[in-house]
Scaffold this motif. Structure first.
Motif, PDB file in Angstrom:
ATOM      1  N   GLU A 109       0.827  -1.205   0.000  1.00  0.00           N
ATOM      2  CA  GLU A 109       0.000   0.000   0.000  1.00  0.00           C
ATOM      3  C   GLU A 109       0.865   1.260   0.000  1.00  0.00           C
ATOM      4  N   VAL A 110       1.974   1.225   0.736  1.00  0.00           N
ATOM      5  CA  VAL A 110       2.892   2.370   0.746  1.00  0.00           C
ATOM      6  C   VAL A 110       3.438   2.614  -0.666  1.00  0.00           C
ATOM      7  N   LYS A 111       3.761   1.545  -1.366  1.00  0.00           N
ATOM      8  CA  LYS A 111       4.256   1.694  -2.736  1.00  0.00           C
ATOM      9  C   LYS A 111       3.212   2.331  -3.647  1.00  0.00           C
ATOM     10  N   LYS A 112       1.946   1.989  -3.433  1.00  0.00           N
ATOM     11  CA  LYS A 112       0.879   2.556  -4.256  1.00  0.00           C
ATOM     12  C   LYS A 112       0.678   4.039  -3.978  1.00  0.00           C
ATOM     13  N   ARG A 113       0.818   4.438  -2.719  1.00  0.00           N
ATOM     14  CA  ARG A 113       0.544   5.831  -2.360  1.00  0.00           C
ATOM     15  C   ARG A 113       1.738   6.747  -2.603  1.00  0.00           C
ATOM     16  N   PHE A 114       2.931   6.152  -2.615  1.00  0.00           N
ATOM     17  CA  PHE A 114       4.140   6.945  -2.843  1.00  0.00           C
ATOM     18  C   PHE A 114       4.979   6.289  -3.942  1.00  0.00           C
ATOM     19  N   PRO A 115       4.417   6.114  -5.133  1.00  0.00           N
ATOM     20  CA  PRO A 115       5.155   5.397  -6.189  1.00  0.00           C
ATOM     21  C   PRO A 115       6.458   6.096  -6.574  1.00  0.00           C
ATOM     22  N   TYR A 116       6.487   7.426  -6.469  1.00  0.00           N
ATOM     23  CA  TYR A 116       7.679   8.180  -6.842  1.00  0.00           C
ATOM     24  C   TYR A 116       8.860   7.889  -5.915  1.00  0.00           C
ATOM     25  N   ALA A 117       8.581   7.369  -4.715  1.00  0.00           N
ATOM     26  CA  ALA A 117       9.667   7.037  -3.787  1.00  0.00           C
ATOM     27  C   ALA A 117      10.336   5.718  -4.146  1.00  0.00           C
ATOM     28  N   PHE A 118       9.710   4.941  -5.032  1.00  0.00           N
ATOM     29  CA  PHE A 118      10.229   3.626  -5.391  1.00  0.00           C
ATOM     30  C   PHE A 118      10.514   3.508  -6.891  1.00  0.00           C
ATOM     31  N   ALA A 119      10.485   4.630  -7.601  1.00  0.00           N
ATOM     32  CA  ALA A 119      10.730   4.613  -9.039  1.00  0.00           C
ATOM     33  C   ALA A 119      12.169   4.223  -9.346  1.00  0.00           C
ATOM     34  N   ASP A 120      12.363   3.575 -10.479  1.00  0.00           N
ATOM     35  CA  ASP A 120      13.728   3.209 -10.887  1.00  0.00           C
ATOM     36  C   ASP A 120      14.587   4.458 -11.080  1.00  0.00           C
ATOM     37  N   VAL A 121      13.989   5.499 -11.645  1.00  0.00           N
ATOM     38  CA  VAL A 121      14.674   6.789 -11.764  1.00  0.00           C
ATOM     39  C   VAL A 121      13.851   7.787 -10.960  1.00  0.00           C
ATOM     40  N   ARG A 122      14.351   8.168  -9.798  1.00  0.00           N
ATOM     41  CA  ARG A 122      13.582   9.010  -8.892  1.00  0.00           C
ATOM     42  C   ARG A 122      13.872  10.487  -9.131  1.00  0.00           C
ATOM     43  N   TYR A 123      12.826  11.299  -8.982  1.00  0.00           N
ATOM     44  CA  TYR A 123      12.985  12.754  -8.964  1.00  0.00           C
ATOM     45  C   TYR A 123      13.938  13.117  -7.825  1.00  0.00           C
ATOM     46  N   PRO A 124      14.856  14.068  -8.035  1.00  0.00           N
ATOM     47  CA  PRO A 124      15.872  14.366  -7.010  1.00  0.00           C
ATOM     48  C   PRO A 124      15.308  14.746  -5.649  1.00  0.00           C
ATOM     49  N   GLY A 125      14.100  15.315  -5.609  1.00  0.00           N
ATOM     50  CA  GLY A 125      13.529  15.735  -4.337  1.00  0.00           C
ATOM     51  C   GLY A 125      12.621  14.709  -3.698  1.00  0.00           C
ATOM     52  N   ALA A 126      12.560  13.510  -4.255  1.00  0.00           N
ATOM     53  CA  ALA A 126      11.650  12.487  -3.737  1.00  0.00           C
ATOM     54  C   ALA A 126      12.252  11.798  -2.519  1.00  0.00           C
ATOM     55  N   PRO A 127      11.397  11.309  -1.614  1.00  0.00           N
ATOM     56  CA  PRO A 127      11.895  10.511  -0.498  1.00  0.00           C
ATOM     57  C   PRO A 127      12.336   9.141  -0.980  1.00  0.00           C
ATOM     58  N   ALA A 128      13.058   8.423  -0.143  1.00  0.00           N
ATOM     59  CA  ALA A 128      13.518   7.080  -0.487  1.00  0.00           C
ATOM     60  C   ALA A 128      13.388   6.186   0.742  1.00  0.00           C
ATOM     61  N   PHE A 129      12.784   5.038   0.559  1.00  0.00           N
ATOM     62  CA  PHE A 129      12.518   4.119   1.667  1.00  0.00           C
ATOM     63  C   PHE A 129      13.069   2.729   1.356  1.00  0.00           C
ATOM     64  N   ASP A 130      13.509   2.055   2.397  1.00  0.00           N
ATOM     65  CA  ASP A 130      13.845   0.637   2.320  1.00  0.00           C
ATOM     66  C   ASP A 130      12.773  -0.126   3.071  1.00  0.00           C
TER      67      ASP A 130
END
Length: 255
Positions: A109-130
Motif C-alpha cells: 500500500e505504501v508503494k501505491k501511495r508513494f510510487p515516486y519514492a520507489f521509481a527506478d529513476v527518482r525525482y531528485p527531491g523524492a523521499p527514499a525508503f527501504d
C-alpha cells in the motif's frame, strides 16, 4: 528506554474541524490531540517512530525531535502513513533511505501511495525508503528486540509492538486469546479507546479497555487514539480505575 506520545487523537484529530463541543473548544492543551503516533528512544539513544500520519512534521517540530532511525507501521490507513513524504528532510540530511518495517500488505500500500519514492529513476527531491517485511514473529533491530502483536481492526489486521514490558496497541477492536498472552502482566500497556459508550466497528471503547485492564493486569494502562467523544481529559482521567490514565500529546514514559 523512553516512549513519547507525539499524537493521541483519532483520524480527524482533536479539535475536529467545525466542531464546537466542550472538548474541541477546550483551552487545556491535553484536550488537543494530533493523529496517533509515538517515538521510542532505545537504550542506545536511537529513535524508532511508530506510524507517520498527516501531523508528522508538526509533531517533530513541536517535540524538538530531529532524527528518526527507523519507522514501524501498524497498518496502512492514511492517518498512520500519509506523512511519510514529510520524512524527506531527514532522508536528505542522513543521505540514507528511511527503513520502514511493516507487513507485506502495508508495504504494498505504501508503494501505491508513494510510487515516486520507489521509481527506478527518482525525482531528485523524492523521499527514499527501504521496505522490510515483517510478520507476527519477534525481530531485533537497532540492538532492540521487538515483538509484534496482531490485532483486528474492522476487516483488516494491524500490528501492535512490544518492547520489553511495554506494549503499544492502536486501532484495535479485537485481540485474540493467543495474542493476549503477549500482553499479560506488563509494566505498561498502551491501547486505543475511541469513545465512552457507543460501540464502534473498528475500535475499542471505554468498557472494552476496562475489561482488558482487569483481564491482562498491567501495572499501568494508558489510553490513546482518543476522539472528542470521550470527554475532557481532566474530568475523565479522574474517573478511570486506579492505574489507568488518558495519554496526551507530549507525555513521556520511561520503561
Amino acid at each position: 528506554m523512553k516512549l513519547k506520545f507525539l499524537g493521541t487523537g483519532t483520524s480527524q484529530g482533536v479539535p475536529v474541524i467545525g466542531c464546537t463541543c466542550e472538548v474541541c473548544t477546550s483551552e487545556n492543551p491535553k484536550d488537543s490531540r494530533l493523529r496517533s503516533s509515538v517515538m521510542v528512544t532505545t537504550e542506545e539513544h536511537r529513535k524508532i517512530l511508530i506510524d507517520c500520519g498527516p501531523d508528522f512534521r508538526q509533531q517533530m517540530l513541536a517535540n524538538h525531535e530531529n532524527t528518526v532511525d527507523l519507522t514501524l507501521l501498524t497498518h496502512e490507513h492514511n492517518d498512520h502513513v500519509i506523512g511519510l513524504d514529510d520524512m524527506r528532510p531527514l532522508i536528505f540530511k542522513s543521505g540514507e533511505n528511511m527503513p520502514l518495517y511493516c507487513s507485506m500488505r502495508v508495504g504494498n500500500e505504501v508503494k501505491k501511495r508513494f510510487p515516486y519514492a520507489f521509481a527506478d529513476v527518482r525525482y531528485p527531491g523524492a523521499p527514499a525508503f527501504d521496505l522490510h517485511n515483517i510478520d507476527n514473529r519477534p525481530f531485533a533491530v537497532l540492538d532492540t528486540e521487538i515483538t509484534p502483536v496482531e490485532v483486528v481492526h474492522y476487516q483488516i489486521t494491524a500490528l501492535g509492538y512490544k518492547f520489553k514490558q511495554l506494549a503499544y496497541i492502536t486501532d484495535a477492536g479485537f485481540i485474540s486469546d493467543s495474542e493476549k498472552e503477549k500482553l499479560k502482566n506488563l509494566d505498561v500497556l498502551i491501547v486505543n479507546c475511541i469513545r465512552k459508550f457507543d460501540p464502534h466497528p473498528a475500535h475499542f471503547i471505554l468498557p472494552d479497555v476496562i475489561a482488558l485492564f482487569e483481564e491482562l493486569k498491567p501495572e499501568k494502562m494508558f489510553l490513546t487514539h482518543i476522539s472528542h467523544h470521550l470527554g475532557l481529559h481532566d474530568v475523565e482521567d479522574k474517573l478511570l480505575p486506579q492505574g489507568m490514565h488518558l495519554a496526551y500529546d507530549g507525555l513521556e514514559i520511561n520503561f
